[in-house]
Design a protein around this motif. Structure first.
Motif, PDB file in Angstrom:
ATOM      1  N   ILE A 137       0.845  -1.194   0.000  1.00 42.07           N
ATOM      2  CA  ILE A 137       0.000   0.000   0.000  1.00 42.07           C
ATOM      3  C   ILE A 137       0.878   1.240   0.000  1.00 42.07           C
ATOM      4  O   ILE A 137       1.840   1.332   0.773  1.00 42.07           O
ATOM      5  CB  ILE A 137      -0.924   0.003   1.227  1.00 42.07           C
ATOM      6  N   LEU A 138       0.530   2.190  -0.860  1.00 36.79           N
ATOM      7  CA  LEU A 138       1.199   3.488  -0.915  1.00 36.79           C
ATOM      8  C   LEU A 138       0.265   4.543  -0.355  1.00 36.79           C
ATOM      9  O   LEU A 138      -0.856   4.712  -0.846  1.00 36.79           O
ATOM     10  CB  LEU A 138       1.576   3.832  -2.360  1.00 36.79           C
ATOM     11  N   ALA A 140      -0.575   8.145  -0.424  1.00 39.00           N
ATOM     12  CA  ALA A 140      -0.215   9.054  -1.514  1.00 39.00           C
ATOM     13  C   ALA A 140      -0.287  10.539  -1.175  1.00 39.00           C
ATOM     14  O   ALA A 140       0.108  11.376  -1.991  1.00 39.00           O
ATOM     15  CB  ALA A 140      -1.107   8.769  -2.721  1.00 39.00           C
ATOM     16  N   SER A 148       3.282  15.608  -3.628  1.00 42.73           N
ATOM     17  CA  SER A 148       2.755  14.273  -3.371  1.00 42.73           C
ATOM     18  C   SER A 148       2.302  13.595  -4.656  1.00 42.73           C
ATOM     19  O   SER A 148       2.534  12.390  -4.854  1.00 42.73           O
ATOM     20  CB  SER A 148       1.604  14.351  -2.372  1.00 42.73           C
ATOM     21  N   THR A 152       4.067  10.150  -6.080  1.00 44.71           N
ATOM     22  CA  THR A 152       3.216   8.988  -6.345  1.00 44.71           C
ATOM     23  C   THR A 152       3.375   8.520  -7.782  1.00 44.71           C
ATOM     24  O   THR A 152       3.518   7.312  -8.051  1.00 44.71           O
ATOM     25  CB  THR A 152       1.745   9.336  -6.060  1.00 44.71           C
ATOM     26  N   THR A 156       4.841   4.893  -8.942  1.00 50.37           N
ATOM     27  CA  THR A 156       4.048   3.906  -9.684  1.00 50.37           C
ATOM     28  C   THR A 156       4.594   3.670 -11.085  1.00 50.37           C
ATOM     29  O   THR A 156       4.571   2.533 -11.576  1.00 50.37           O
ATOM     30  CB  THR A 156       2.573   4.335  -9.745  1.00 50.37           C
ATOM     31  N   VAL A 168       1.114  -2.619  -6.459  1.00 49.99           N
ATOM     32  CA  VAL A 168       0.491  -1.605  -5.607  1.00 49.99           C
ATOM     33  C   VAL A 168      -0.994  -1.950  -5.484  1.00 49.99           C
ATOM     34  O   VAL A 168      -1.758  -1.799  -6.432  1.00 49.99           O
ATOM     35  CB  VAL A 168       0.661  -0.197  -6.195  1.00 49.99           C
ATOM     36  N   ALA A 171      -3.486   3.104  -3.426  1.00 49.76           N
ATOM     37  CA  ALA A 171      -2.709   4.337  -3.229  1.00 49.76           C
ATOM     38  C   ALA A 171      -3.666   5.460  -2.841  1.00 49.76           C
ATOM     39  O   ALA A 171      -3.894   6.400  -3.615  1.00 49.76           O
ATOM     40  CB  ALA A 171      -1.927   4.681  -4.484  1.00 49.76           C
ATOM     41  N   THR A 173      -5.344   8.821  -1.236  1.00 49.33           N
ATOM     42  CA  THR A 173      -4.881  10.180  -0.961  1.00 49.33           C
ATOM     43  C   THR A 173      -5.489  10.669   0.350  1.00 49.33           C
ATOM     44  O   THR A 173      -6.551  10.210   0.774  1.00 49.33           O
ATOM     45  CB  THR A 173      -5.251  11.138  -2.095  1.00 49.33           C
ATOM     46  N   SER A 200       5.046   5.529   1.756  1.00 51.20           N
ATOM     47  CA  SER A 200       4.268   6.765   1.848  1.00 51.20           C
ATOM     48  C   SER A 200       5.092   7.916   1.290  1.00 51.20           C
ATOM     49  O   SER A 200       6.321   7.869   1.275  1.00 51.20           O
ATOM     50  CB  SER A 200       3.851   7.063   3.295  1.00 51.20           C
ATOM     51  N   SER A 223       9.862   5.532   3.103  1.00 48.46           N
ATOM     52  CA  SER A 223       9.183   6.818   3.012  1.00 48.46           C
ATOM     53  C   SER A 223      10.185   7.951   2.819  1.00 48.46           C
ATOM     54  O   SER A 223      11.345   7.724   2.457  1.00 48.46           O
ATOM     55  CB  SER A 223       8.340   7.043   4.269  1.00 48.46           C
TER      56      SER A 223
END
Length: 260
Positions: A137-138, A140, A148, A152, A156, A168, A171, A173, A200, A223
């Motif tokens: 999991i990202l 975003a 950001s 992202t 990706t 992924v 993602a 927000t 993240s 991160s």
């Protein structure tokens, strides 16, 4: 970077998104350092996060009334903060854009390459996971901030182009708010509970210490943001890797550009 010497005691206004995190405080420290070196005055004004462009518009009016000579702007919204630039330009005041982009050509820009940072994060994740890769999991970050969005996209894109072994799963927000970050993470893990990694766009949004126990320290987390809290998380092994993003330098170069 050498800060230029001012030929007068200029008044410079630093307009920040917030002061409620080390990142923004670092920008302020850099700006104040540059002001001292250049021989100018700097006043810092803070908005209320990435959902407060109207607050910045009010603040720019205050700065104009004060007679400021230049504005160093970290916009709270890529489009919502455009009127801040327009109002400053109408008053003949130059604007230096730092931290995240505002959708205006009428600025002097001092910006890190967030797309490349996203690519670097993907490559680091691949190193950590090894050839088996995995699903994760990202987190975003703000949808209305270019830092950001570009991190992202870089992440990706790099996963798709160079690391097909990594998937992924989500993602989401959210604003720069640890509570929102944790809620987004928990929502994502409801759909995909069995994850192999976490990433993240900034560790502050998803605090390592706030992660549910089954993920905290058990799933690699990569991160951005080399700061006191993230250093502690690295030492406690609840965070695997971070990239520094140098807000102090950005504040310093931003004010130096305004002086120039």
């Amino acid at each position: 970077y050498e800060v230029p010497q001012a030929d007068g005691r200029y008044d410079i206004t630093l307009m920040e998104v917030s002061l409620a995190a080390y990142y923004y405080q670092g920008i302020k420290v850099g700006a104040e350092s540059a002001a001292e070196e250049a021989g100018v005055d700097v006043t810092t004004l803070a908005a209320e996060g990435y959902a407060s462009p109207e607050r910045q518009l009010s603040q720019v009016e205050d700065a104009i009334q004060r007679g400021t000579d230049a504005i160093v702007l970290a916009p709270s919204d890529i489009r919502g903060s455009v009127p801040v630039v327009q109002r400053a330009n109408e008053a003949g005041i130059p604007v230096v854009n730092i931290s995240t982009e505002v959708a205006s050509p009428d600025v002097h820009m001092v910006m890190q390459d967030d797309y490349v940072l996203g690519q670097l994060l993907a490559d680091r994740l691949a190193e950590v996971l090894g050839p088996e890769g995995g699903t994760g999991i990202l987190i975003a970050g703000p949808a209305n901030a270019t830092w950001s969005r570009k991190r992202t996209l870089g992440f990706t894109d790099q996963i798709e182009e160079a690391h097909p072994e990594i998937e992924v799963a989500a993602a989401p927000t959210q604003l720069v708010d640890p509570a929102e970050g944790l809620a987004s993470f928990e929502d994502a893990t409801q759909a995909t509970p069995d994850i192999d990694w976490i990433a993240s766009v900034h560790y502050f949004i998803l605090q390592p210490a706030s992660l549910p126990s089954q993920y905290q320290g058990a799933v690699p987390y990569v991160s951005f943001g080399y700061e006191p809290d993230s250093i502690t998380a690295l030492q406690e092994q609840t965070l695997d890797s971070v990239f520094g993003i140098q807000p102090v330098a950005m504040g310093k170069i931003g004010v130096g550009t305004a002086v120039a």
